[in-house]
Every structure is written in C-alpha cells, then in structure tokens.
Enzyme design. Structure first.
Site: not given
Length: 447
Positions: A21-22, A25
C-alpha cells in the site's frame, strides 16, 4: 508459542499488505516529482531506519506495527508563502489524486496478482460448491423446516437474488442472520415461494437455515472396544446409508438416536467396495445419548484445478468482482441493520485466521492475504477523513467549488476522522475479545 506464532503470522501478512500500500503512494509521489521524507512501517516512536541519498527518503521501522505511512514534503504543513516545486501541494489536483489512489489500487492489484498465481498453480475446489443448490437434508426444528422446505427442493432465489450453486446458497444464508427473506424454489417441476426466517449462530453471528447438500460420512477414528469396532467399521470407511436408504452426514447422529439399542445396518464403502455392516448403538453414561464410538466428518470431495494464464486472469477478475460485490453488500446490510457489526474482525481475529492459514500452507495464507488486501483497499477508498478516500473527497469538493479549503478546516476534518477510526479500532478489538468469551458481549457488558 501459539500466541507468538499468531503474532508472527499477523505481522507477516499485515507487513506485506502495508508495504505494498505505502509503496503505491511512494512510487506515485516519486513519479509526480514529490519528495518523500519518510517511508515508515508502523506508527509511533522510530525504532530504526536509514536515509537513502542526501536529502532523500528515510525508511524506518516504528514501534506500533499496525499500519504505516509515507510522509511527503509539504503534505502536513505547506509553506504559507507557497509550496516548493517538490512538495505535495505544489502539484495539481489530478496529480495529488493519483498519488492518493495508488495506495488502495496497489492493494487491489496485490489481491488480483495473488489470485492469478494461485489459479495458475492450482486451487482446491469442493465439488458440491459448484452443484445446483438442491436440498438433500433438512434439519428437524430448523428455520428451513418451519418454512416448509423439504429434501429434493431446488433453491432458485434467495432475497430476490438468483442462486446458481451451493456456494451462492451458503453465502446468502450466512450473510442474512436474523432476517426473514423470500425464497423461491422448485418442487416436482412446480415453482413455489416461501419465507425463510434465518437464525443466527456462533460468535460470528452467521446465518443458519438447516439445509444441507448431499454429503456422506467419512470415518476418521474408531474407539477401541466400541460397537463400531465390534461391527468391523474402520477409519477411512464411508457411510453411505442406513438399510436401503441413503443417509446424510448431518442426518446420521439423528438416525443413531432413533435406533436406540436396536441394530442398524450401515451401507459402507471401503476401497471401492460396498458392504453392509450391522452395529448396535450403546447408551453413554455421560450424557445418556446413544453412540457407536466413531469420530466422523463430512465427506466433501475436492478437486485441484489449474488454469492457463489467460483463464487465470479471467477467473481472478471474476473473483475480484464477486468479492468486491460481497464486501459492499455486507457494509450496506450493516448500515441498514440487516447484518450485525459483530461480524467485523480486528487484529486479534485476523491474527488467529492468519496463523491457521499459514499452518495450512502458503496457498491458504496468500489467499487470506489477497482477501484482506482487497478489503483494506476498498475500505481505504471510503470517504472518511484520515483515510485516502477522505482526502480524495476533500480534493473532489475543492474541484467542484473551485477553491481550496483552509488548512485549519482540513486538519479539523482529518482529526475528526482519526478519532472515528480510533473508536472503530477500539470496537473491533473489544469485539475480538468478546468472541473469545463464553458470554460474548454480555461478559464485557454484564449490565
């Protein structure tokens, strides 16, 4: 060691999901020319870390491993005089939205990729799940019996939705606890409709109706000196019927009680051969019930199916759509009060599930990773401040109004969202604890 193993399995699973997920980003920010100051696994106090490059990103491990974050330059406190070119707020709304979207989208992509790999390497499918939902046995005094359903009925619809197979039927029943739903069925080539009052069972408040597919009985163990051993029954035998009548796994205990101390003629399948064995139940001194001294389980044959690359991609896309639809349907039912929030699971329950899945093998573990990753990807898109979806909602409103909100308003919304998330986290943790207590929530809130 069991607790340590659960913690390890949870951190392994959550670590994979959070890092993906990170990373979404992070890579999106770098693509848009935004400087990333910190990439952290976990929240709170920094335990260790390393900065890559001069003025580059610090990759760190923090004390609370229940999540993670990417801190982008200028994201929290932009320069009042105007953001620098490598800061988050120097980018246009389209670029900011892309950066925010990439986190949840990477979780969804992770789920899709895992499913593709699993379908290509092979997945075990229980055969009856794909069979038409024809009832083979109705539990006495069950909701299904009260609704007038009988063995031989073919279920066509539940709650207005088509039911194609037993997998669909099991989900529709399990997802509607404590609800009365219309059921359309076919009996003797005639379609009829009834209303089924689904009850709720287990600490997970799952729906129960008392209908079962055709399942024979597999003998796992035979007690020494028991009636079953004296009759010649062995582990690995399959009980197909009583006398000349087929008998369902769920029906067999009832037939043993009905026989009392009279003999039963069991149809046995052993190594491909059929035989009849006569056994006489004995009354247990512990509970007064009749028994023959066997440990048994339903005989639900499965097959391992492998798919080619194109078929695996297609099947994974279909499964992703199905799971996404079920997720939104579950949240909708919670909002309107048709599904209990007790079905929500927090870190304690996820740790239990992940340790069991890891013990079952990497295929089961990564299936759970795919499922949780998809759930988190979807939930992160919800328009709740402090989640990615909350930021997206703010940017969307700003685009519609054609003006930026003040940082004070944004911080207020994010703080409110964070408090909401903390409250939700407290609830799901208490819910996990309640599931492990004999009285459930009554043990926590006796008054």
């Amino acid at each position: 060691m069991s607790i340590v193993y659960q913690i390890f399995a949870f951190l392994l699973m959550f670590g994979i999901i959070v890092l993906v997920h990170e990373f979404g980003h992070f890579i999106a920010a770098r693509m848009m020319g935004v400087r990333v100051e910190t990439f952290s696994f976990g929240f709170g106090k920094r335990l260790l870390g390393k900065r890559i490059g001069r003025g580059g990103t610090e990759f760190r491990l923090s004390a609370i491993p229940l999540g993670g974050y990417v801190k982008m330059a200028g994201e929290e406190s932009p320069d009042p005089a105007g953001p620098k070119t490598d800061e988050f707020y120097a980018k246009n709304r389209g670029q900011r939205i892309f950066i925010l979207l990439m986190g949840p989208l990477m979780n969804i992509l992770l789920a899709f990729t895992i499913l593709v790999v699993i379908f290509m390497t092979g997945v075990n499918v229980e055969k009856y799940h794909q069979d038409p939902p024809m009832i083979h046995y109705v539990q006495p005094d069950s909701p299904a019996q009260d609704a007038g359903l009988k063995s031989g009925d073919l279920i066509l619809e539940v709650d207005g939705r088509d039911v194609a197979n037993w997998q669909d039927l099991e989900y529709m029943i399990g997802a509607n606890p404590d609800q009365t739903v219309p059921v359309k069925y076919r009996r003797n080539n005639r379609e009829s409709e009834t209303r089924l009052s689904i009850s709720s069972v287990s600490e997970y408040s799952m729906g129960y109706a008392g209908v079962f597919p055709e399942l024979s009985t597999l003998i796992e163990n035979v007690e020494s000196g028991s009636p079953a051993e004296r009759a010649g029954i062995r582990p690995g035998d399959r009980i197909l019927g009583v006398g000349s009548q087929p008998v369902n796994y769920f029906e067999l205990p009832e037939r043993i009680q009905q026989a009392a101390e009279s003999s039963l003629q069991l149809q046995i399948s052993r190594d491909g051969e059929s035989m009849l064995l006569e056994v006489t139940p004995e009354k247990s001194a512990d509970d007064g019930r009749y028994r023959i001294g066997i440990a048994m389980k339903p005989d639900a044959p499965s097959e391992r199916r492998r798919f080619g690359p194109i078929a695996a991609v297609s099947r994974s896309a279909q499964e992703l759509v199905r799971l996404t639809t079920l997720t939104f349907d579950a949240f909708r039912k919670m909002i309107v009060g048709r599904l209990s929030p007790k079905n929500l699971s927090g870190p304690i329950e996820i740790a239990r599930f992940s340790s069991r899945a890891l013990s079952s093998g990497f295929s089961s573990f990564f299936l759970l990773v795919a499922f949780i990753s998809l759930q988190l990807g979807i939930v992160n898109l919800f328009p709740i401040p402090a989640l990615d979806g909350g930021h997206l909602m703010i940017f969307t409103l700003e685009a519609i109004l054609r003006r930026d909100f003040s940082m004070r308003l944004k911080e207020g919304l994010i703080t409110a969202g964070f408090i909401l998330l903390i409250g939700l986290m407290v609830f799901v943790i208490l819910n996990d604890v309640a599931k492990a207590l004999p009285g459930g929530w009554n043990s926590l809130l006796p008054f």
